[in-house]
Design an enzyme around this catalytic site. Structure first.
Site, PDB file in Angstrom:
ATOM      1  N   GLN A  31       0.847  -1.387   0.021  1.00 47.60           N
ATOM      2  CA  GLN A  31      -0.044   0.064  -0.099  1.00 47.60           C
ATOM      3  C   GLN A  31       0.854   1.258   0.090  1.00 47.60           C
ATOM      4  OE1 GLN A  31      -2.366   1.097   3.447  1.00 47.60           O
ATOM      5  NE2 GLN A  31      -4.355   1.182   2.065  1.00 47.60           N
ATOM      6  N   GLU A  45      11.496  31.594 -15.890  1.00 45.31           N
ATOM      7  CA  GLU A  45      10.276  32.164 -16.520  1.00 45.31           C
ATOM      8  C   GLU A  45       9.218  32.624 -15.533  1.00 45.31           C
ATOM      9  OE1 GLU A  45       8.946  31.277 -20.312  1.00 45.31           O
ATOM     10  OE2 GLU A  45      10.863  30.124 -20.733  1.00 45.31           O
TER      11      GLU A  45
HETATM   12  N1  CAA Z   1       0.767  41.494 -19.918  1.00 45.25           N
HETATM   13  C1  CAA Z   1       0.537  42.513 -20.132  1.00 45.25           C
HETATM   14  N2  CAA Z   1       0.893  43.559 -19.254  1.00 45.25           N
HETATM   15  C2  CAA Z   1       1.369  43.302 -17.901  1.00 45.25           C
HETATM   16  C3  CAA Z   1       1.478  41.894 -17.576  1.00 45.25           C
HETATM   17  C4  CAA Z   1       1.155  41.014 -18.502  1.00 45.25           C
HETATM   18  N3  CAA Z   1       1.078  39.577 -18.158  1.00 45.25           N
HETATM   19  N4  CAA Z   1       1.962  41.950 -16.449  1.00 45.25           N
HETATM   20  C5  CAA Z   1       2.090  43.221 -16.100  1.00 45.25           C
HETATM   21  N5  CAA Z   1       1.618  43.979 -16.838  1.00 45.25           N
HETATM   22  C6  CAA Z   1       1.809  45.516 -17.030  1.00 45.25           C
HETATM   23  C7  CAA Z   1       1.052  46.044 -15.764  1.00 45.25           C
HETATM   24  O1  CAA Z   1      -0.329  46.200 -16.316  1.00 45.25           O
HETATM   25  C8  CAA Z   1       1.584  47.374 -15.505  1.00 45.25           C
HETATM   26  O2  CAA Z   1       0.974  48.022 -16.679  1.00 45.25           O
HETATM   27  P1  CAA Z   1       0.827  49.690 -16.322  1.00 45.25           P
HETATM   28  O3  CAA Z   1       2.167  50.484 -15.658  1.00 45.25           O
HETATM   29  O4  CAA Z   1       0.440  50.302 -17.550  1.00 45.25           O
HETATM   30  O5  CAA Z   1      -0.135  49.805 -15.205  1.00 45.25           O
HETATM   31  C9  CAA Z   1       2.997  47.129 -15.657  1.00 45.25           C
HETATM   32  O6  CAA Z   1       3.055  45.845 -16.565  1.00 45.25           O
HETATM   33  C10 CAA Z   1       3.811  46.722 -14.412  1.00 45.25           C
HETATM   34  O7  CAA Z   1       3.012  45.689 -13.483  1.00 45.25           O
HETATM   35  P2  CAA Z   1       3.326  45.176 -12.175  1.00 45.25           P
HETATM   36  O8  CAA Z   1       3.304  46.530 -11.369  1.00 45.25           O
HETATM   37  O9  CAA Z   1       2.652  44.283 -11.794  1.00 45.25           O
HETATM   38  O10 CAA Z   1       4.792  44.993 -12.263  1.00 45.25           O
HETATM   39  P3  CAA Z   1       5.902  44.510 -11.192  1.00 45.25           P
HETATM   40  O11 CAA Z   1       7.237  45.336 -11.405  1.00 45.25           O
HETATM   41  O12 CAA Z   1       5.075  44.702  -9.708  1.00 45.25           O
HETATM   42  O13 CAA Z   1       6.043  42.999 -11.514  1.00 45.25           O
HETATM   43  C11 CAA Z   1       6.023  40.640 -11.494  1.00 45.25           C
HETATM   44  C12 CAA Z   1       5.419  41.995 -11.154  1.00 45.25           C
HETATM   45  C13 CAA Z   1       5.054  39.589 -11.421  1.00 45.25           C
HETATM   46  C14 CAA Z   1       7.098  40.177 -10.312  1.00 45.25           C
HETATM   47  C15 CAA Z   1       6.899  40.575 -12.701  1.00 45.25           C
HETATM   48  O14 CAA Z   1       7.949  41.358 -12.744  1.00 45.25           O
HETATM   49  C16 CAA Z   1       7.129  39.035 -12.810  1.00 45.25           C
HETATM   50  O15 CAA Z   1       6.665  38.211 -13.501  1.00 45.25           O
HETATM   51  N6  CAA Z   1       8.699  38.962 -12.559  1.00 45.25           N
HETATM   52  C17 CAA Z   1       9.192  37.491 -12.876  1.00 45.25           C
HETATM   53  C18 CAA Z   1      10.205  37.743 -14.042  1.00 45.25           C
HETATM   54  C19 CAA Z   1      10.367  36.372 -14.962  1.00 45.25           C
HETATM   55  O16 CAA Z   1       9.411  35.669 -15.108  1.00 45.25           O
HETATM   56  N7  CAA Z   1      11.611  36.296 -15.131  1.00 45.25           N
HETATM   57  C20 CAA Z   1      12.146  35.246 -16.203  1.00 45.25           C
HETATM   58  C21 CAA Z   1      12.859  35.377 -17.137  1.00 45.25           C
HETATM   59  S1  CAA Z   1      12.888  34.697 -18.542  1.00 45.25           S
HETATM   60  C22 CAA Z   1      14.034  33.225 -18.329  1.00 45.25           C
HETATM   61  O17 CAA Z   1      13.483  32.757 -17.126  1.00 45.25           O
HETATM   62  C23 CAA Z   1      15.077  32.748 -19.099  1.00 45.25           C
HETATM   63  C24 CAA Z   1      15.131  31.930 -19.840  1.00 45.25           C
HETATM   64  O18 CAA Z   1      15.787  31.926 -20.834  1.00 45.25           O
HETATM   65  C25 CAA Z   1      14.063  30.696 -19.928  1.00 45.25           C
END
Ligand code: CAA
Length: 380
Positions: free
Chosen positions: A279, A363
Site C-alpha cells: 500500500q 520564467e
Molecule cells: N501582460 C501585459 N502587461 C502586463 C502583464 C502581462 N502579463 N503583467 C504586468 N503587466 C503590466 C501591468 O499592467 C503594468 O502596466 P501599467 O504600468 O500600464 O499599469 C506594468 O506591466 C507593471 O506591472 P506590475 O506593477 O505588476 O509589475 P511589477 O514590476 O510589480 O512586476 C512581477 C510583477 C509579477 C513580479 C513581474 O516582474 C514578474 O513576472 N517577474 C518575474 C520575471 C520572470 O519571469 N523572469 C524570467 C525571465 S526569462 C527566463 O527565465 C530565462 C529563460 O531564458 C528561460
C-alpha cells in the site's frame, strides 16, 4: 465542455511522441552527462515544424494551436527536458513576441528563419540585479541618430550561447521606470556582443544557459520591437505564453518519472512480492497519477484560453506553478520508489529529479507566479 483532443492535436502528439522516442530518448543521458548542445535535434525539430508551432505559415511556422504546442512540448520534454526548453524558448519567448509586436517587414526578416528552424532565438530579460524584479533593468539603450546603442549584461539566458537572434530588453529612460523599457532585435554577430560564460548546472545540462555582455552594441532603428514604453508589457505578455511552455516541460518530466516508477514498481520484488503490491507504493502511485492529471488539465486550460483570444496570464501562472511543483513532487517520489537505484545514474529518474527543479525557478519563480495569481484574484 469537451475533454477530447481533436484529430490534429492527436496527430501532433503522436508525431512528437514517435520522434522523441526514436531520436531524442536514446541520446538524452549522453547529452546531459557531457553538457552537449543537441544541434542535430534542434535541426530536426525545425524540419518537423516544432520551432514555430503557432506562427502563421506565411512566416515559416506551422500555424497550429497552443494545445498542439503543449502536447508536442510534453512529448519532447518527456524524452529530454533540455530539448524541451530549447524548443520552448524559441517558440514562446522569441517567435511569439515577434509575431505579436513586429512589423510585417520585421516578421519577414526575423521571424521566418526562427519559426522555420533555420535560426535559433534567445530572450534576454534577466540581469544580475533584475531577476524576479524584472523591471529593474540596468542594461541601457541610448539613441544615436538612426541607431540605438546598447550597454549591459544579461544572465541565465537559455540558448544564449547558441542563439543567432536575441530579443533584448533595455532601459531607455530610468526616470520612467518600467515605462522606459524597450525591446530590441539583436544579432549574435553584432560588434560588442559577447558570451561571457556558460553556467554549469544541476539539470537541463544539454541546454546552454549563458551570461551575455552588450558593449556599445549598435542596433538600427528598424530593429526596435514595439513602440515607445512598451518593452515591459512585451516582456510580461511574452512570459505568459512562456509559462505555458514551461508547464508543458514540467508535464513531460513528471510523465517520464511517473511512468518509470509505475513500471519499476511492478518489476521490483521485495519480501517475495512486487513492491506495487504494498500500500505504501500504491498510495504514491495514486498521488502521482492524480497530481499529474491535475497539472495536465490546468496546462491544457491555459493553452485553450490562449487559443480563445482571451487574456490568460492567471491561467498560465496557475499552470506553471502547479505543474512545476508537481514535477518536483513526482520526481522525488519516483526516486523514492526506485530506492537506491533511483539515486544511481543507471536509471533516468535521477536526471528527471535534477531537471524538475528549474521549472520552479525560470520564467518566473513559484513566488512570482503566486504574485501574479494573487494580484489577479484580488482585482476580482
Ligand atoms: N501582460 C501585459 N502587461 C502586463 C502583464 C502581462 N502579463 N503583467 C504586468 N503587466 C503590466 C501591468 O499592467 C503594468 O502596466 P501599467 O504600468 O500600464 O499599469 C506594468 O506591466 C507593471 O506591472 P506590475 O506593477 O505588476 O509589475 P511589477 O514590476 O510589480 O512586476 C512581477 C510583477 C509579477 C513580479 C513581474 O516582474 C514578474 O513576472 N517577474 C518575474 C520575471 C520572470 O519571469 N523572469 C524570467 C525571465 S526569462 C527566463 O527565465 C530565462 C529563460 O531564458 C528561460
Amino acid at each position: 465542455m469537451i475533454f477530447e483532443l481533436n484529430e490534429q492535436q492527436r496527430m501532433i502528439r503522436d508525431m512528437a511522441r514517435d520522434f522523441a522516442a526514436r531520436e531524442i530518448a536514446p541520446i538524452a543521458a549522453e547529452i546531459d552527462e557531457h553538457e552537449r548542445f543537441p544541434a542535430e535535434i534542434v535541426k530536426k525539430m525545425g524540419e518537423l515544424g516544432f520551432m514555430g508551432m503557432n506562427v502563421p505559415e506565411e512566416f515559416g511556422g506551422s500555424a497550429l494551436d497552443s494545445v498542439c504546442y503543449v502536447l508536442a512540448m510534453e512529448e519532447v520534454s518527456k524524452a529530454c527536458a533540455s530539448c524541451g526548453v530549447i524548443m520552448s524558448v524559441n517558440n514562446s519567448l522569441v517567435c511569439w513576441p515577434l509575431e505579436t509586436y513586429a512589423t510585417d517587414e520585421q516578421k519577414k526578416k526575423w521571424l521566418t528563419p526562427l519559426a522555420s528552424g533555420q535560426k535559433l532565438g534567445a530572450y534576454c530579460l534577466s540581469e544580475p540585479g533584475a531577476g524576479t524584479d524584472a523591471a529593474a533593468q540596468s542594461t541601457t539603450a541610448k539613441q544615436d541618430g538612426d541607431h540605438w546603442v546598447i550597454n549591459g549584461m544579461k544572465n541565465f539566458i537559455t540558448n544564449g550561447a547558441n542563439a543567432d537572434i536575441l530579443i533584448v530588453f533595455a532601459q531607455t529612460n530610468p526616470e520612467l521606470k518600467h515605462k522606459g523599457i524597450r525591446s530590441f532585435i539583436v544579432e549574435n554577430t553584432a560588434d560588442g556582443f559577447s558570451i561571457i560564460r556558460k553556467e554549469e548546472k544541476m539539470g537541463i545540462r544539454a541546454s546552454d544557459t549563458a551570461q551575455l555582455a552588450f558593449d556599445n552594441v549598435r542596433v538600427p532603428n528598424d530593429q526596435v520591437l514595439g513602440g515607445e514604453g512598451t518593452g515591459f508589457k512585451i516582456a510580461m505578455s511574452t512570459l505568459d505564453g512562456g509559462r505555458i511552455g514551461i508547464a508543458s516541460q514540467a508535464l513531460g518530466i513528471s510523465a517520464a518519472a511517473y511512468e518509470a516508477a509505475l513500471a519499476y514498481s511492478k518489476e521490483r520484488e521485495q519480501f517475495g512480492r512486487p513492491i506495487s503490491a504494498f500500500q505504501a507504493i500504491q498510495w504514491k502511485i495514486a498521488d502521482m497519477a492524480t497530481r499529474l492529471d491535475a497539472a495536465r488539465l490546468l496546462t491544457y486550460r491555459a493553452a485553450w484560453t490562449k487559443d480563445q483570444g482571451q487574456r490568460y496570464s492567471e491561467e498560465a501562472a496557475m499552470a506553471k506553478l502547479y505543474a512545476s511543483e508537481t514535477s518536483h513532487y513526482i520526481t522525488n517520489e519516483a526516486v523514492q520508489v526506485f530506492g537506491g537505484n533511483g539515486y544511481s545514474k543507471e536509471f533516468p529518474v535521477e536526471r528527471h529529479f535534477r531537471d524538475a527543479k528549474i521549472t520552479e525557478i525560470y520564467e518566473g519563480t513559484s513566488e512570482a507566479q503566486r504574485m501574479v495569481i494573487a494580484t489577479m484574484e484580488l482585482k476580482k
